[in-house]
Design a protein around this motif. Structure first.
Motif, PDB file in Angstrom:
ATOM      1  N   ARG A  22       0.897  -1.235   0.088  1.00 34.49           N
ATOM      2  CA  ARG A  22      -0.108  -0.121  -0.066  1.00 34.49           C
ATOM      3  C   ARG A  22       0.793   1.158   0.160  1.00 34.49           C
ATOM      4  O   ARG A  22       0.448   2.040  -0.692  1.00 34.49           O
ATOM      5  CB  ARG A  22      -0.820   0.088   1.133  1.00 34.49           C
ATOM      6  N   TYR A 110      -2.333  14.069   4.088  1.00 33.30           N
ATOM      7  CA  TYR A 110      -3.602  14.028   3.435  1.00 33.30           C
ATOM      8  C   TYR A 110      -3.439  14.176   1.911  1.00 33.30           C
ATOM      9  O   TYR A 110      -4.378  13.676   1.225  1.00 33.30           O
ATOM     10  CB  TYR A 110      -4.346  15.308   3.738  1.00 33.30           C
ATOM     11  N   HIS A 143      -4.284   2.857  14.136  1.00 34.76           N
ATOM     12  CA  HIS A 143      -5.037   1.428  14.070  1.00 34.76           C
ATOM     13  C   HIS A 143      -4.933   1.080  12.884  1.00 34.76           C
ATOM     14  O   HIS A 143      -5.001   1.872  11.919  1.00 34.76           O
ATOM     15  CB  HIS A 143      -6.577   1.965  14.884  1.00 34.76           C
ATOM     16  N   ALA A 145      -7.173  -0.109  10.840  1.00 31.94           N
ATOM     17  CA  ALA A 145      -8.401   0.538  10.012  1.00 31.94           C
ATOM     18  C   ALA A 145      -8.066   1.835   9.867  1.00 31.94           C
ATOM     19  O   ALA A 145      -8.385   2.432   8.517  1.00 31.94           O
ATOM     20  CB  ALA A 145      -9.766   0.565  10.948  1.00 31.94           C
ATOM     21  N   ARG A 146      -7.609   2.631  10.394  1.00 32.05           N
ATOM     22  CA  ARG A 146      -7.003   4.056   9.979  1.00 32.05           C
ATOM     23  C   ARG A 146      -6.102   3.947   9.161  1.00 32.05           C
ATOM     24  O   ARG A 146      -6.041   4.822   8.142  1.00 32.05           O
ATOM     25  CB  ARG A 146      -6.692   4.908  11.150  1.00 32.05           C
ATOM     26  N   ARG A 147      -5.178   3.244   9.132  1.00 32.30           N
ATOM     27  CA  ARG A 147      -4.002   3.115   8.300  1.00 32.30           C
ATOM     28  C   ARG A 147      -4.512   2.659   6.927  1.00 32.30           C
ATOM     29  O   ARG A 147      -4.202   3.034   5.658  1.00 32.30           O
ATOM     30  CB  ARG A 147      -2.943   2.058   8.911  1.00 32.30           C
ATOM     31  N   ARG A 148      -5.453   1.506   6.891  1.00 30.77           N
ATOM     32  CA  ARG A 148      -5.935   1.053   5.609  1.00 30.77           C
ATOM     33  C   ARG A 148      -6.802   2.401   4.814  1.00 30.77           C
ATOM     34  O   ARG A 148      -6.591   2.459   3.727  1.00 30.77           O
ATOM     35  CB  ARG A 148      -7.145   0.040   5.797  1.00 30.77           C
ATOM     36  N   GLU A 149      -7.470   3.044   5.656  1.00 32.53           N
ATOM     37  CA  GLU A 149      -8.083   4.262   5.239  1.00 32.53           C
ATOM     38  C   GLU A 149      -7.372   5.163   4.790  1.00 32.53           C
ATOM     39  O   GLU A 149      -7.577   5.589   3.481  1.00 32.53           O
ATOM     40  CB  GLU A 149      -9.018   4.900   6.351  1.00 32.53           C
ATOM     41  N   ARG A 150      -6.140   5.499   5.168  1.00 35.42           N
ATOM     42  CA  ARG A 150      -5.188   6.569   4.569  1.00 35.42           C
ATOM     43  C   ARG A 150      -4.131   6.134   3.652  1.00 35.42           C
ATOM     44  O   ARG A 150      -3.742   6.646   2.810  1.00 35.42           O
ATOM     45  CB  ARG A 150      -4.613   7.311   5.933  1.00 35.42           C
ATOM     46  N   GLY A 151      -3.802   4.762   3.667  1.00 33.40           N
ATOM     47  CA  GLY A 151      -3.016   4.111   2.861  1.00 33.40           C
ATOM     48  C   GLY A 151      -1.662   4.081   3.547  1.00 33.40           C
ATOM     49  O   GLY A 151      -0.708   3.405   2.826  1.00 33.40           O
ATOM     50  N   ASN A 153       1.014   5.564   7.159  1.00 35.17           N
ATOM     51  CA  ASN A 153       1.205   6.216   8.421  1.00 35.17           C
ATOM     52  C   ASN A 153       2.195   7.325   8.309  1.00 35.17           C
ATOM     53  O   ASN A 153       3.528   6.555   8.085  1.00 35.17           O
ATOM     54  CB  ASN A 153       1.462   5.147   9.509  1.00 35.17           C
ATOM     55  N   PRO A 180      -9.478   0.916  18.083  1.00 34.24           N
ATOM     56  CA  PRO A 180      -9.817   2.152  17.435  1.00 34.24           C
ATOM     57  C   PRO A 180     -10.135   3.388  18.217  1.00 34.24           C
ATOM     58  O   PRO A 180     -10.827   3.080  19.401  1.00 34.24           O
ATOM     59  CB  PRO A 180     -10.975   2.155  16.349  1.00 34.24           C
TER      60      PRO A 180
END
Length: 249
Positions: A22, A110, A143, A145-151, A153, A180
């Motif tokens: 990713r 972002y 977390h 889930a947050r990392r998957r969302e942003r792609g 860290n 989370p």
């Protein structure tokens, strides 16, 4: 490094491989955007180097932090700069967070401009004490889930760059978020501490006992996140400090 941390299991290796894939996709997307659209400095509108978030003049104009922070005092609402009462909760920040610093952070965090981490890591390195070295450099975790969302860290990217600058070993995933949490930006000081309580743990506590550890983040605001990380490391016997690109007073 193998002597410090036990080998990863098959599941952890698979997760790390997926996370690395990713990261590569995010970098390719950012490179394509840079090729298609010329960059402008968000601070002044002048021409910008793709490897730097700000032009040289705007970067030089960002206020610098003169003293380290005590994130425990900061999280408790006490005056944090230069405090010597909590030696295990010291954090070094390069910049005072203002409009130009915000542009740099947002571009990395972002806008997918992951190549900015290299120059921003050097900026953080200059805020550390002279000849500073750590046994290990860790990132403030996201977390999954947050990392998957942003792609990716952004703290991990900064930690990678900073570790190279100070020539210290880099340990990815040494800290983990087990649950989370609500976005910290929307919470007040007291709510932030409650939101984070017990959410971050050390993955291999015995491997970090007695080690000098540096934990890296992009921005320190109320200090709650960094305090939580340093507290978890102190509990396993590590000698930990924090580092960040900016402090938002």
């Amino acid at each position: 490094m193998a002597a410090l941390i036990p080998p990863l299991g098959a599941g952890e290796r698979a997760r790390d491989a997926l996370a690395s894939a990713r990261d590569r996709v995010a970098r390719w997307a950012a490179e394509l955007e840079l090729f298609a659209f010329p960059l402008r400095c968000p601070g002044c509108g002048g021409t910008a180097d793709p490897d730097h978030a700000l032009c040289a003049a705007c970067a030089a104009a960002v206020p610098r932090m003169e003293r380290p922070l005590c994130v425990r005092c900061l999280a408790a609402g006490r005056e944090p700069p230069g405090c010597g009462r909590e030696p295990g909760y010291v954090a070094f920040a390069a910049w005072v967070y203002e409009e130009r610093a915000a542009c740099a952070v947002h571009a990395l965090k972002y806008q997918g401009r992951v190549r900015l981490a290299k120059s921003l890591g050097r900026t953080i390195a200059r805020a550390l004490p002279s000849a500073y070295r750590a046994d290990l450099v860790l990132e403030v975790p996201l977390h999954p889930a947050r990392r998957r969302e942003r792609g990716y860290n952004q703290a991990a990217l900064l930690a990678d760059a900073l570790a190279r600058c100070i020539q210290s070993p880099r340990l990815r995933g040494g800290l983990r978020r087990d649950r989370p949490t609500r976005p910290q930006a929307r919470l007040g000081r007291v709510a932030r501490r409650a939101n984070l309580a017990g959410s971050i743990r050390v993955v291999e506590p015995r491997a970090l006992e007695g080690r000098t550890v540096l934990v890296v983040d992009d921005v320190i605001t109320t200090g709650s996140t960094m305090e939580c990380c340093l507290q978890a490391l102190a509990a396993c016997g590590a000698r930990a400090s924090g580092a960040a690109l900016a402090w938002a007073p």
